[in-house]
Write a protein that holds these residues in place. Sequence first.
Motif, mmCIF file in Angstrom:
data_model
loop_
_atom_site.group_PDB
_atom_site.id
_atom_site.type_symbol
_atom_site.label_atom_id
_atom_site.label_comp_id
_atom_site.label_asym_id
_atom_site.label_seq_id
_atom_site.Cartn_x
_atom_site.Cartn_y
_atom_site.Cartn_z
ATOM 1 N N GLN A 285 0.831 -1.201 0.000
ATOM 2 C CA GLN A 285 0.000 0.000 0.000
ATOM 3 C C GLN A 285 0.871 1.259 0.000
ATOM 4 O O GLN A 285 0.586 2.219 -0.721
ATOM 5 N N TRP A 286 1.932 1.228 0.796
ATOM 6 C CA TRP A 286 2.795 2.404 0.899
ATOM 7 C C TRP A 286 3.572 2.641 -0.406
ATOM 8 O O TRP A 286 3.827 3.788 -0.773
ATOM 9 N N MET A 287 3.953 1.571 -1.086
ATOM 10 C CA MET A 287 4.610 1.732 -2.387
ATOM 11 C C MET A 287 3.686 2.475 -3.350
ATOM 12 O O MET A 287 4.101 3.423 -4.038
ATOM 13 N N LEU A 288 2.428 2.038 -3.390
ATOM 14 C CA LEU A 288 1.465 2.714 -4.265
ATOM 15 C C LEU A 288 1.239 4.157 -3.826
ATOM 16 O O LEU A 288 1.196 5.072 -4.663
ATOM 17 N N ALA A 289 1.100 4.378 -2.529
ATOM 18 C CA ALA A 289 0.842 5.727 -2.024
ATOM 19 C C ALA A 289 1.973 6.681 -2.402
ATOM 20 O O ALA A 289 1.733 7.817 -2.852
ATOM 21 N N ASP A 290 3.200 6.228 -2.242
ATOM 22 C CA ASP A 290 4.350 7.082 -2.562
ATOM 23 C C ASP A 290 4.431 7.386 -4.052
ATOM 24 O O ASP A 290 4.683 8.522 -4.464
ATOM 25 N N ARG A 291 4.215 6.365 -4.870
ATOM 26 C CA ARG A 291 4.365 6.580 -6.316
ATOM 27 C C ARG A 291 3.218 7.417 -6.889
ATOM 28 O O ARG A 291 3.439 8.264 -7.754
ATOM 29 N N TYR A 292 1.994 7.202 -6.422
ATOM 30 C CA TYR A 292 0.885 8.047 -6.898
ATOM 31 C C TYR A 292 1.077 9.499 -6.443
ATOM 32 O O TYR A 292 0.722 10.440 -7.170
ATOM 33 N N THR A 293 1.650 9.686 -5.248
ATOM 34 C CA THR A 293 1.955 11.041 -4.785
ATOM 35 C C THR A 293 2.986 11.690 -5.709
ATOM 36 O O THR A 293 2.867 12.866 -6.071
ATOM 37 N N ASP A 294 4.001 10.917 -6.091
ATOM 38 C CA ASP A 294 5.002 11.427 -7.041
ATOM 39 C C ASP A 294 4.350 11.859 -8.349
ATOM 40 O O ASP A 294 4.662 12.913 -8.911
ATOM 41 N N MET A 295 3.451 11.038 -8.850
ATOM 42 C CA MET A 295 2.817 11.339 -10.133
ATOM 43 C C MET A 295 1.933 12.584 -10.038
ATOM 44 O O MET A 295 1.864 13.378 -10.978
ATOM 45 N N GLU A 296 1.267 12.752 -8.911
ATOM 46 C CA GLU A 296 0.435 13.939 -8.741
ATOM 47 C C GLU A 296 1.308 15.194 -8.652
ATOM 48 O O GLU A 296 0.952 16.249 -9.210
ATOM 49 N N ALA A 297 2.447 15.084 -7.981
ATOM 50 C CA ALA A 297 3.368 16.219 -7.916
ATOM 51 C C ALA A 297 3.919 16.535 -9.308
ATOM 52 O O ALA A 297 4.057 17.712 -9.684
ATOM 53 N N ALA A 298 4.217 15.504 -10.074
ATOM 54 C CA ALA A 298 4.692 15.704 -11.444
ATOM 55 C C ALA A 298 3.626 16.407 -12.272
ATOM 56 O O ALA A 298 3.929 17.317 -13.061
ATOM 57 N N ARG A 299 2.381 16.001 -12.109
ATOM 58 C CA ARG A 299 1.278 16.625 -12.842
ATOM 59 C C ARG A 299 1.208 18.128 -12.532
ATOM 60 O O ARG A 299 1.038 18.962 -13.426
#
Length: 382
Positions: A285-299
Amino acid sequence: MKIFLSEEQQMIQDMAKKFAESELAPVAAQLDANPDAELFNANLAKLAELGFMGLNIKAEYGGVEAGTVAFSLAITELAKACAATAVTTSVTNMVADVIQAVGNEQQKQTYLPKICSGEFLAGGFCLTESSAGSDPAGMKTTALKDGEDYVLNGSKIYITSGSIAGVFVVWAVTNPEAAKGKGISCFLVDANTPGVNVSKSEDKMGQKASPTNEVHFENCRVPAANMLGLENKGFAIAVSELAGGRIGIGSLALGVGLAALDYAKTFIQERQQFDQPLAKFQGLQWMLADRYTDMEAARMLLMQAASLKEQGQSFATQASMAKLFASEKANKACYDALQLLGGAGYIKEYPLERFARDVRITSIYEGTSEIQRIVIARDILR
């Protein structure tokens, strides 16, 4: 910066998403395994019909005047399905942007409608050479004046869409005596001009359907009327347009990263280990949370850079930040998503290994991550 999308921006994003899901996603694996030029080119033609090859081009030249934010949104949606199609669309839009920004009225009237309509399947951006990649000012290709023409000699490498481009924007040295970077000019060269020779497509790690070629110029005569901008002032054009191109590549990286995460999310919700879905394990869950957060910051970084460009404000540093962050974090997202699939992620039956190969180049082309850091640091320390 606008937080909410306009009705037009939302419409273009939705249109890109629908096209990607219906036309690109079903054939992406097929094009990766066995590049089919006819199928690939047919999809490019369809995108042109929908207006995606002239997203930031004025309507009087055949474009849709949707702006840079819409361009970024569209490239992200296309990349979720097929990175090869997305990069061709991105670079073709960049070529059109160069012509609109710097070209005279005759050049715009001649070339932009052909790009926007799909008469030219793609446009080529001829800057990189074997000894001038991260250091484009060190190029060796020359363009020497001869009467009413310039005679081009030299070679460009890693040219996206080289074999299918209808026109190339080409940089060459017009004053060999000038200081480095000061004697370079920019030209529009039709692909069918005598002396233009395109080598076979490179056998690449990823984005295989998109042709990447060497383009050679051998005593290639180009009318002086085809010079973009002023003589010996072409290097500034390259620097400016690369900044815009970085928004496109950052958007592409974002799309691939999101596609990888979305697939992995579904997979771990369905696959069971230890009598429960993998999604129940906190570590995953934390792997997904971190990577989706990265993608939102990139957006958000991409939207900031795109919005600044659209408003005519300085955006080069923001574009470098967005491209650096989006490409690096998308690479991480693809590898973490592959890890979430375990052994399945390494099997070609699943799309993760393709996503990992497709995303790798995003931290290299349109300026490596190292070059982005130089650009950003120079601005910070100025």
